[in-house]
Design an enzyme around this catalytic site. Sequence first.
Site, mmCIF file in Angstrom:
data_model
loop_
_atom_site.group_PDB
_atom_site.id
_atom_site.type_symbol
_atom_site.label_atom_id
_atom_site.label_comp_id
_atom_site.label_asym_id
_atom_site.label_seq_id
_atom_site.Cartn_x
_atom_site.Cartn_y
_atom_site.Cartn_z
ATOM 1 C CG LEU A 149 -21.492 -9.582 20.046
ATOM 2 C CD1 LEU A 149 -22.377 -10.825 20.187
ATOM 3 C CD2 LEU A 149 -21.579 -9.033 18.630
ATOM 4 C CG ASP A 150 -23.592 -2.583 21.090
ATOM 5 O OD1 ASP A 150 -22.404 -2.362 21.377
ATOM 6 O OD2 ASP A 150 -24.220 -1.960 20.200
ATOM 7 N NE ARG A 151 -27.008 -5.388 30.366
ATOM 8 C CZ ARG A 151 -27.199 -4.849 31.565
ATOM 9 N NH1 ARG A 151 -26.801 -3.614 31.809
ATOM 10 N NH2 ARG A 151 -27.780 -5.535 32.536
ATOM 11 C CB THR A 153 -25.974 -7.081 19.963
ATOM 12 O OG1 THR A 153 -26.180 -5.703 19.662
ATOM 13 C CG2 THR A 153 -25.804 -7.848 18.660
ATOM 14 N NE ARG A 251 -27.671 0.089 19.414
ATOM 15 C CZ ARG A 251 -27.587 0.025 20.728
ATOM 16 N NH1 ARG A 251 -26.544 -0.568 21.302
ATOM 17 N NH2 ARG A 251 -28.523 0.553 21.495
#
Length: 332
Positions: A149-151, A153, A251
């Site tokens: 997961l993105d930081r 998110t 995104r």
Amino acid sequence: MNELGKSRRELATSAPAPQVRLVEVDEGSAGQRIDNFLLRECKGVPKSHVYRILRSGEVRVNKGRIDATYRLVLGDIVRIPPVRMAAPNAPAPVPAATFPVLFEDDYLLAIDKPAGVAVHGGSGVSFGVIEQLRQALPHLKFLELVHRLDRETSGILLLAKKRAALVGMHEQIRQNRMDKRYLVCVKGEWTDRQRAVKVPLYKYVTAEGERRVRVQDDGQASHTVFRRMESLAPYTLLEAELKTGRTHQIRVHLAHLGTPIVGDDKYGDFTLNKALAKPGVKPGIKRMFLHAWRLRLTHPVLDTPIALEAPLPPECEKFLKQLRGTVPDAKP
């Protein structure tokens, strides 16, 4: 010694000067390719040098020569020749941390990751969730990320506690058999109840060295299905179902459509983000509104269905309530 080194018995110890190491393969490394095993064991050694010692025959398994595609077997004895590690200074210790557990058995661990925490170290981040969990759970001989997961998110993050589970989950991901859904709030109104987005995504690096993604004809195929959950003009709450798992996919898809994610600091509306982050403003939020809320999969070993759900974090719930007009004005 790195985290993997802590989980296996070394038959010869290293002195300050580089020396031969003999490492016995445990269940955490069984099935792994020898080149990947060496890259993990020889932290800081250039990849080119690792492959050079493989080609030269200096690396041996059970006293025999092997090539870079050899897969390790439980109990193998790997001879690692003298290599000089990087990092002359000891790295800062990784603080142990625990996170809300959504599911756990002998094979899998699912947690609810908060926003602002990286899943792993790198790119200017010295450690992340995986390193912190390894510190907090030293009894686990194997612990690896199933996906990322993105930081910024939040939400469901799945980890494997056995190599068999990791291999099985990666096979489900390749076959698109893992159902991953996100809740996301965007700037703009959606008239469609459901919309499928299929555009090619191209990864590049900015002049400042930051990783970015854009829509470009020669990029990788990507597919997201968006469903309108709630209209909160001039915002919309959506569910995003990933059909592919490209970097920053949700995104970039939403920014490409002209409906950027609230709080997105890479592809969003920066003026809006700054306004929403001001103290006392209503509605207000200081993070990206992207949350991995549902995950459905088949257990990779037991072959049973698993359905996970992570509730929206309080700051996201508060933002929605403010949009609905159910929260009193914040005091300046």
